[in-house]
Design a protein around this motif. Structure first.
Motif, mmCIF file in Angstrom:
data_model
loop_
_atom_site.group_PDB
_atom_site.id
_atom_site.type_symbol
_atom_site.label_atom_id
_atom_site.label_comp_id
_atom_site.label_asym_id
_atom_site.label_seq_id
_atom_site.Cartn_x
_atom_site.Cartn_y
_atom_site.Cartn_z
ATOM 1 N N GLN A 138 41.124 32.691 57.058
ATOM 2 C CA GLN A 138 40.565 33.966 56.599
ATOM 3 C C GLN A 138 41.305 34.468 55.356
ATOM 4 O O GLN A 138 40.687 34.932 54.385
ATOM 5 C CB GLN A 138 40.680 34.988 57.736
ATOM 6 N N GLY A 139 42.646 34.349 55.362
ATOM 7 C CA GLY A 139 43.422 34.752 54.195
ATOM 8 C C GLY A 139 43.161 33.864 52.995
ATOM 9 O O GLY A 139 43.104 34.344 51.850
ATOM 10 N N TYR A 140 42.998 32.582 53.232
ATOM 11 C CA TYR A 140 42.656 31.603 52.181
ATOM 12 C C TYR A 140 41.339 31.994 51.511
ATOM 13 O O TYR A 140 41.228 32.047 50.274
ATOM 14 C CB TYR A 140 42.576 30.232 52.845
ATOM 15 N N VAL A 141 40.339 32.300 52.335
ATOM 16 C CA VAL A 141 39.026 32.676 51.812
ATOM 17 C C VAL A 141 39.112 33.977 51.016
ATOM 18 O O VAL A 141 38.526 34.097 49.925
ATOM 19 C CB VAL A 141 38.008 32.827 52.968
ATOM 20 N N LYS A 142 39.858 34.944 51.530
ATOM 21 C CA LYS A 142 39.982 36.234 50.835
ATOM 22 C C LYS A 142 40.598 36.058 49.450
ATOM 23 O O LYS A 142 40.126 36.640 48.466
ATOM 24 C CB LYS A 142 40.829 37.189 51.665
ATOM 25 N N ALA A 143 41.651 35.242 49.354
ATOM 26 C CA ALA A 143 42.317 35.049 48.064
ATOM 27 C C ALA A 143 41.388 34.383 47.056
ATOM 28 O O ALA A 143 41.329 34.788 45.892
ATOM 29 C CB ALA A 143 43.581 34.213 48.257
ATOM 30 N N LEU A 144 40.656 33.367 47.487
ATOM 31 C CA LEU A 144 39.717 32.696 46.588
ATOM 32 C C LEU A 144 38.605 33.646 46.152
ATOM 33 O O LEU A 144 38.236 33.702 44.977
ATOM 34 C CB LEU A 144 39.108 31.474 47.278
ATOM 35 N N THR A 145 38.076 34.395 47.114
ATOM 36 C CA THR A 145 36.958 35.295 46.836
ATOM 37 C C THR A 145 37.365 36.370 45.835
ATOM 38 O O THR A 145 36.589 36.729 44.934
ATOM 39 C CB THR A 145 36.453 35.935 48.140
ATOM 40 N N GLU A 146 38.580 36.890 45.963
ATOM 41 C CA GLU A 146 39.053 37.919 45.031
ATOM 42 C C GLU A 146 39.097 37.407 43.595
ATOM 43 O O GLU A 146 38.931 38.174 42.649
ATOM 44 C CB GLU A 146 40.446 38.395 45.448
ATOM 45 N N ARG A 147 39.321 36.116 43.437
ATOM 46 C CA ARG A 147 39.377 35.530 42.090
ATOM 47 C C ARG A 147 38.020 34.993 41.638
ATOM 48 O O ARG A 147 37.919 34.377 40.583
ATOM 49 C CB ARG A 147 40.407 34.399 42.056
ATOM 50 N N GLY A 148 36.997 35.220 42.456
ATOM 51 C CA GLY A 148 35.665 34.761 42.081
ATOM 52 C C GLY A 148 35.480 33.258 42.196
ATOM 53 O O GLY A 148 34.596 32.677 41.551
ATOM 54 N N ILE A 149 36.300 32.621 43.025
ATOM 55 C CA ILE A 149 36.221 31.169 43.208
ATOM 56 C C ILE A 149 35.478 30.870 44.501
ATOM 57 O O ILE A 149 35.892 31.337 45.578
ATOM 58 C CB ILE A 149 37.626 30.546 43.247
ATOM 59 N N PRO A 150 34.377 30.121 44.442
ATOM 60 C CA PRO A 150 33.618 29.831 45.658
ATOM 61 C C PRO A 150 34.412 28.962 46.633
ATOM 62 O O PRO A 150 35.179 28.093 46.224
ATOM 63 C CB PRO A 150 32.376 29.093 45.145
ATOM 64 N N VAL A 151 34.226 29.231 47.918
ATOM 65 C CA VAL A 151 34.853 28.415 48.955
ATOM 66 C C VAL A 151 34.007 27.165 49.160
ATOM 67 O O VAL A 151 32.815 27.259 49.467
ATOM 68 C CB VAL A 151 34.977 29.198 50.281
ATOM 69 N N LYS A 152 34.612 26.014 48.994
ATOM 70 C CA LYS A 152 33.887 24.751 49.168
ATOM 71 C C LYS A 152 34.212 24.170 50.539
ATOM 72 O O LYS A 152 35.357 23.831 50.837
ATOM 73 C CB LYS A 152 34.285 23.767 48.066
#
Length: 371
Positions: free
Chosen positions: A237-251
């Protein structure tokens, strides 16, 4: 009002027993307090998709067992003197000065420091600490809890087993609470039960680790997490939040979910090497997984951190000896805090769950990418 849900597999096949078991857990967990009104017959019938006659049969059993009192024209109320955690009749007996602890593993690098924290608190107060292990097996957790409940205890500290899955041993925790035995969860928790817990802020740990990789210029970041472990879900969940904040899609193709049984196969598979080759960095669930991944990379002539950066969580001796960037897991403080919470419950105090803050330790396993 929070609703504590039962695992249907633990309930009786008789519909009215579904209601009885549910109500027992709600009352024992403190969701419904003494003197508080229970759900109406209509609401119970709707909740459990059953007739009013079935609901009334359940309420009759609860009243016979002294859990509720029905007042004609008013409703059904939790009995004023019903036993709650820390308030049951068993709490009036002579203290045993024995604390039960149930842990998944004894041979991992976190366990010794957690136990030192626990024993440090209770030894000063004259308590003996008894240990049982589950080997992360729900059936062995049942055996461990049965073992503990057969002994005089003043309190119980439990590391949940496969905590991301529904708890199949609710009946043992219900028994403990009905007997007035205080319980505290450590390192994780079961959301089905209103029992306080002490844990690392795992979502924050995953977030800080991923944010560090992002700050170092990485964009294609792999993640490796256990699917049956709540800590793994929270770190994801923390991994996804950090990526999302930077506008990077979760693959999804960059995420590996593993079980204890398939861990070695998953980590050493050709697919894992393909994923690592596509990414410039990998967030590992813990330091042990990180060391395994570093070994996989080296065996395939990949340089760390030049080809792939690696970050772990726990800041264990493994991390310190291998130059692994990691997130601190305050194991000793975890044990000490859990023991202090349990001691508070034993003394009749109201306690709340505690999340311990993570912190990053930078070493040589993460490379800064300059674009």
């Amino acid at each position: 009002m929070e609703d504590i849900h039962m695992d249907n597999g633990a309930a009786s096949t008789l519909k009215y027993m579904d209601i009885v078991n549910w109500a027992n857990i709600q009352i024992a967990s403190g969701v419904f307090q003494p003197g508080e009104k229970l759900l109406t017959e209509a609401k119970l019938g709707s909740k459990f998709s059953c007739s009013r006659q079935t609901v009334r049969r359940a309420l009759e059993i609860l009243e016979q067992n002294g859990k509720v009192t029905s007042i004609q024209g008013s409703g059904t109320y939790v009995t004023e003197n019903v036993a709650l955690p820390g308030q049951g009749t068993d709490r009036n007996k002579t203290p045993s000065y024995t604390i039960g602890t149930v842990f998944a593993f004894m041979d991992n690098y976190i366990f010794p420091n957690i136990m030192k924290g626990i024993e440090g608190v209770f030894t000063k107060k004259g308590y003996a600490v008894q240990l049982a292990l589950t080997d992360n097996s729900v059936s062995k957790e049942a055996s461990a809890l049965r073992f503990m409940l057969a002994r005089p205890l003043d309190g119980l500290i439990v590391e949940p087993t496969r905590s991301a899955l529904p708890c199949t041993n609710l009946n043992f925790y219900q028994t403990a609470m009905e007997r007035g035995i205080p319980v505290v969860f450590i390192d994780s928790y079961y959301p089905e039960l209103a029992i306080p817990y002490v844990a690392l802020d795992d979502a924050r740990a995953g977030y800080i680790a991923t944010r560090h990789l992002l700050d170092m210029g990485h964009r294609n970041i792999s993640g490796i997490f256990p699917y049956s472990n709540r800590q793994g879900h929270l770190r994801y969940q923390g991994y996804v939040k950090a990526l999302t904040e930077r506008g990077i899609p979760v693959k999804e193709s960059h995420i590996t979910w593993y079980s204890r049984e398939t861990m070695n196969q998953s980590l050493h598979s050709p697919l894992m090497l393909d994923i690592l080759t596509e990414c410039t960095a990998v967030l590992c669930f813990n330091d042990w997984i990180a060391v395994q991944i570093k070994d996989v990379l080296r065996k395939n002539n990949k340089s760390i951190p030049d080809d792939v950066s690696v970050i772990g969580i726990d800041d264990s001796e493994l991390a310190r000896h291998t130059g692994l960037t990691s997130i601190i897991h305050p194991a000793w403080q975890l044990g000490e805090t859990a023991a202090s919470l349990l001691l508070g419950k034993i003394n009749g105090n109201k306690v709340s769950s505690v999340l311990l803050p993570p912190a990053l330790v930078e070493r040589s396993s993460v490379k800064k990418i300059v674009t």
